[in-house]
Design a protein around this motif. Structure first.
Motif: not given
Length: 860
Positions: A540-554
């Motif tokens: 899905f990211s390959d179709f995004a214009d901006i990717v924001l780095p999320d935190c993992s659950y930890l």
């Protein structure tokens, strides 16, 4: 061991930190062992009800997701304007300010123009993401939300019917008292999912105690492997079996729980020849026939005599009969002899299952629980994703649910329990508190819910204002139109006045979770701007214009990882428990928790007051707690407000960071609430005819046919498209099942779980019945191609096994990643969803659940 919050940096800090797992939506409570700022081990938290100190393999492997070197660590901007499968986005690193400025600028323009042009998509792996993204959507003004494949595949039937019939998101046997449980396409207590580790322990104890467990499934799945009996069934034919069992119980055994049906259902409501209730001419309320008084009375008259369940009557010149009389006559034709050729289950087996269920229900018996004498009905019919994942979704699930109501085992001791539909709250505060109530026609309205609208009552079908067309289909929660091949055609036919311009995605990978990838990709290419919070660069990211780095659950904070209780707290007697999720380590790189970003993004868009008002609407904080409309709040402050509101000023975020959980005992009045709450549920769905007629009046003039047989008030057997196939060469039914090793496709990037999956003979293969495979000349481990009637093809290695129906083709999970950003997962397993057509023709005409069984042939 003492649990503590994340300590300040110091020399060789060594501590255990209470939090919650996020490797599936079971969200078991965990303890993270942190040494000098590094997580070295994850264990279950024995102080919590969520998991009860146990973790599955996914839970302990979360450390590998945390430290995966392929994680996204900073914001990225697309530089390649073309979008498509296999097209390199040519990412460029940007700052958070650059990213949020661009996103906020796009959102401001869309909100000023038409806020409905924002489309929000989220994963179901982190279920608690629903609340903050729902808040953001409400504040923004968009009704367009979905959970990608989560709703289309999983719950449009299961959650709808569990809500209407149990006031809960799902159902489970009362493991502490149940003597006989029959599962239809479900694995509760034996695999991932709702309260998974807790239920595993409870199910194991029940089996050791002697509970007989029968699993009806095309695959000898994780539940069937531990069951007393596995009953192989042709995929999608569960309704035929359940109706035949109901026939045996009612017509051959003469069993039904009359007091329960009279007091707790609409079984005594009088129904006219038109299939609708006969109503009081003054109040408009449904009428009952009072045998003692010898005449009709409104259902809610203060005093009733004995109510009629059978017979024929005349009210104001109108011939009528009780709903139960209609249902009983309806069940007459569904004999085991009728059901056997549909399901492929022998007649004798069907009849035996019906008799076992009816006998074990012990209608009329009682038991004492904590001083309360209550009805004892230790038989439970349980259904979930497998049985409802078809075009006949509603009736497949409803037919199973009906078994419980006929014998009065719904939410009774030993029977089929909804997950915690009633909560009286913590003894110190009375919160959180909710209870079902009587709604229109006296039918039950849930006390709490998760989806965009309640399961009942329904709004009237109307011309669509949403992308999903839930306006026309009020019994649906998710819709294929968000990513379907007929999307634009339908939007044009129904004159939808806008198109999506911004998609805000949280962790969902709709390229893999919905259906065939080309269809989904085509819909994504039309959206001008896509922003995605991600852990990895996915398909899905390959179709995004901006990717924001999320935190993992930890690395994450959440005040409600397990709430509401109708989703994830174990059912039955025991304890209530509220846990939090908190970071066990600080985020690496430039990762930011999506929930921390949303309040800031709301500020940048200029909708702070609306955001705070939406928070108050969803969290419903008790005075003096609550968000002031014009003040800026951090995510931490919002979490603190919710906790203090529910548990008192001295039990806010700081208290929970130290203690992790709070518990208090459940009461019989909460668990077996149906004995204490004056509500009814419908065994006769009179509203179906009304909703169907109104939906057809809107849809059919615009070329969308809605077959009336799907809107009958009583469940029946309706074949899926695969059952009606006339192409003889396509002789197998392909379906997928939830692999216990993985959570959807997300965990396939985890190297520990990938290693386990590669050792397992099923996880990354195509399972075919051994005798069927031999007839086709197949050998174990051979690479084969499966082709659908629509010409779609997938490849994989075959595993020949006795543990599958002779007509079945089973594929575990949803594997087959191709994204470069997930190198561990790339190329592993079989992408079965590529066989699925995504359009309204392959969806339920009632709840829009996607049809997940596909007729295929083997191409060697």
């Amino acid at each position: 061991m003492a649990a503590q919050a994340v300590p300040a940096a110091g020399p060789m800090a060594d501590t255990w930190i209470p939090s919650a797992c996020g490797m599936c939506y079971g969200t078991c409570s965990i303890l993270g062992h942190q040494v000098d700022g590094t997580l070295v081990k994850i264990e279950g938290n024995p102080e919590s009800v969520y998991g009860k100190g146990r973790l599955c393999g996914k839970g302990v492997s979360g450390i590998m997701t945390l430290y995966d070197p392929h994680r996204v660590d900073y914001p990225l901007r697309r530089t390649e304007p073309r979008k498509g499968i296999g097209v390199d986005p040519k990412w460029r690193r940007i700052s958070w300010d650059e990213a949020l400025d661009e996103v906020a600028d796009r959102l401001r323009k869309v909100r000023a123009d038409d806020p409905r042009k924002l489309f929000i998509q989220r994963t179901t792996t982190n279920t608690s993401s629903r609340s903050p993204f729902q808040i953001f959507g409400w504040a923004f003004g968009t009704p367009n939300h979905w959970a990608a494949g989560g709703g289309l595949h999983c719950g449009n039937g299961a959650h709808l019917i569990s809500g209407i019939m149990h006031a809960s998101w799902s159902v489970v046997p009362d493991f502490q008292y149940c003597q006989y449980a029959i599962y239809f396409g479900a694995s509760k207590g034996h695999a991932a999912g709702h309260a998974s580790c807790s239920n595993m322990g409870m199910a194991a104890d029940a089996r050791a105690r002697g509970m007989r467990m029968v699993v009806v499934d095309p695959m000898c799945n994780f539940a069937a492997a531990k069951a007393s009996e596995w009953v192989p069934i042709r995929p999608g034919t569960d309704a035929a079996l359940a109706l035949a069992m109901a026939h045996v119980v009612v017509h051959e055994m003469g069993i039904w729980d009359a007091p329960y049906l009279k007091a707790r259902t609409n079984a005594p409501y009088l129904v006219g020849q038109d299939g609708l209730y006969v109503r009081d001419p003054e109040s408009g309320k449904p009428l009952l026939w009072d045998l003692t008084a010898g005449g009709p009375r409104p259902y809610d008259a203060p005093e009733h005599g004995d109510l009629a369940l059978e017979g024929s009557f005349r009210v104001n010149g109108v011939p009528c009969e009780p709903a139960f009389q209609r249902l009983k006559a309806h069940l007459k034709s569904f004999t085991p002899e009728w059901a056997s050729p549909i399901t492929t289950i022998p007649v004798a087996t069907i009849r035996r299952l019906g008799r076992e269920f009816g006998q074990e229900a012990r209608v009329g018996s009682t038991i004492v629980v904590q001083g309360q004498t209550l009805p004892y009905r230790p038989a439970a019919a349980i259904a979930f994703r497998g049985s409802q994942g078809h075009k006949n979704s509603v009736y497949n699930f409803l037919a199973v649910a009906l078994l419980n109501h006929l014998v009065g085992s719904a939410d009774m001791v030993g029977g089929c329990l909804g997950f915690n539909p009633v909560c009286h709250g913590h003894p110190d505060t009375g919160r959180p508190s909710y209870i079902p109530k009587a709604g229109p026609d006296g039918l039950m309205v849930t006390g709490i819910w998760l989806a965009p609208h309640l399961p009942y009552p329904f709004h009237e079908p109307r011309m669509p204002e949403t992308m999903s067309f839930l306006d026309i289909f009020p019994m649906s929660m998710m819709s294929p139109l968000m990513a379907s091949s007929d999307q634009e055609e339908m939007w044009e036919r129904f004159e939808l006045p806008y198109r999506p311009e911004v998609l805000l995605n949280y962790g969902a990978n709709s390229l893999m979770s919905v259906g065939n990838k080309e269809t989904v990709a085509k819909t994504l290419r039309k959206i001008p701007f896509i922003v995605s919070f991600d852990l990895y660069l996915t398909e899905f990211s390959d179709f995004a214009d901006i990717v924001l780095p999320d935190c993992s659950y930890l690395e994450a904070l959440d005040s409600r990882p397990n709430f509401p209780f109708i989703f994830n707290l174990p059912g039955g007697m025991g304890e209530w428990c509220w846990a939090i999720k908190q970071p066990v380590v600080q985020p690496s790189g430039e990762r930011r928790l999506a929930m921390q970003v949303l309040p800031e993004l709301a500020d940048r868009v200029g909708m702070r007051e609306d955001f705070n008002a939406a928070c108050n609407a969803l969290l419903r904080p008790a005075p003096p707690f609550g968000l002031e409309r014009d003040r800026r709040y951090t995510w931490e402050e919002i979490c603190d407000i919710e906790l203090k509101s529910n548990f008192g000023a001295d039990r806010g975020l700081a208290w929970f960071k130290e203690h992790g959980v709070i518990k208090w005992p459940k009461k019989p009045e909460e668990v077996y609430w149906r004995n204490f709450v004056d509500v009814r549920v419908p065994i006769y769905w009179e509203f179906m005819k009304v909703v169907g007629d109104k939906a057809r009046a809107i849809a059919e003039p615009r070329g969308l046919k809605i077959p009336p047989e799907y809107y009958d008030p009583m469940p029946t057997w309706l074949p899926c498209l695969a059952h009606e196939s006339q192409a003889g060469a396509y002789d197998l039914y392909a379906f997928y099942y939830r692999d216990i090793i993985h959570t959807n496709s997300f965990t396939m990037e985890n190297p520990w779980l990938d290693e386990a999956a590669r050792l397992d003979p099923y996880s990354y293969t195509i399972a075919i019945n051994a005798e069927t495979g031999r007839r086709k000349g197949l050998t174990d481990g051979q690479e084969i191609t499966l082709e659908s009637e629509g010409g779609r093809r997938i490849k994989g290695r075959v595993h020949l096994t006795e543990a599958i129906h002779p007509e079945g083709v089973g594929v575990g999970a949803c594997a087959g990643h191709w994204a470069e950003g997930m190198p561990i997962a790339k190329g592993k397993g079989v992408f079965i969803n590529d066989l699925l057509e995504v359009d309204l023709a392959h969806a339920s005409p009632v709840n829009l659940n996607l049809d997940l069984c596909v007729k295929v042939r083997v191409v060697q």
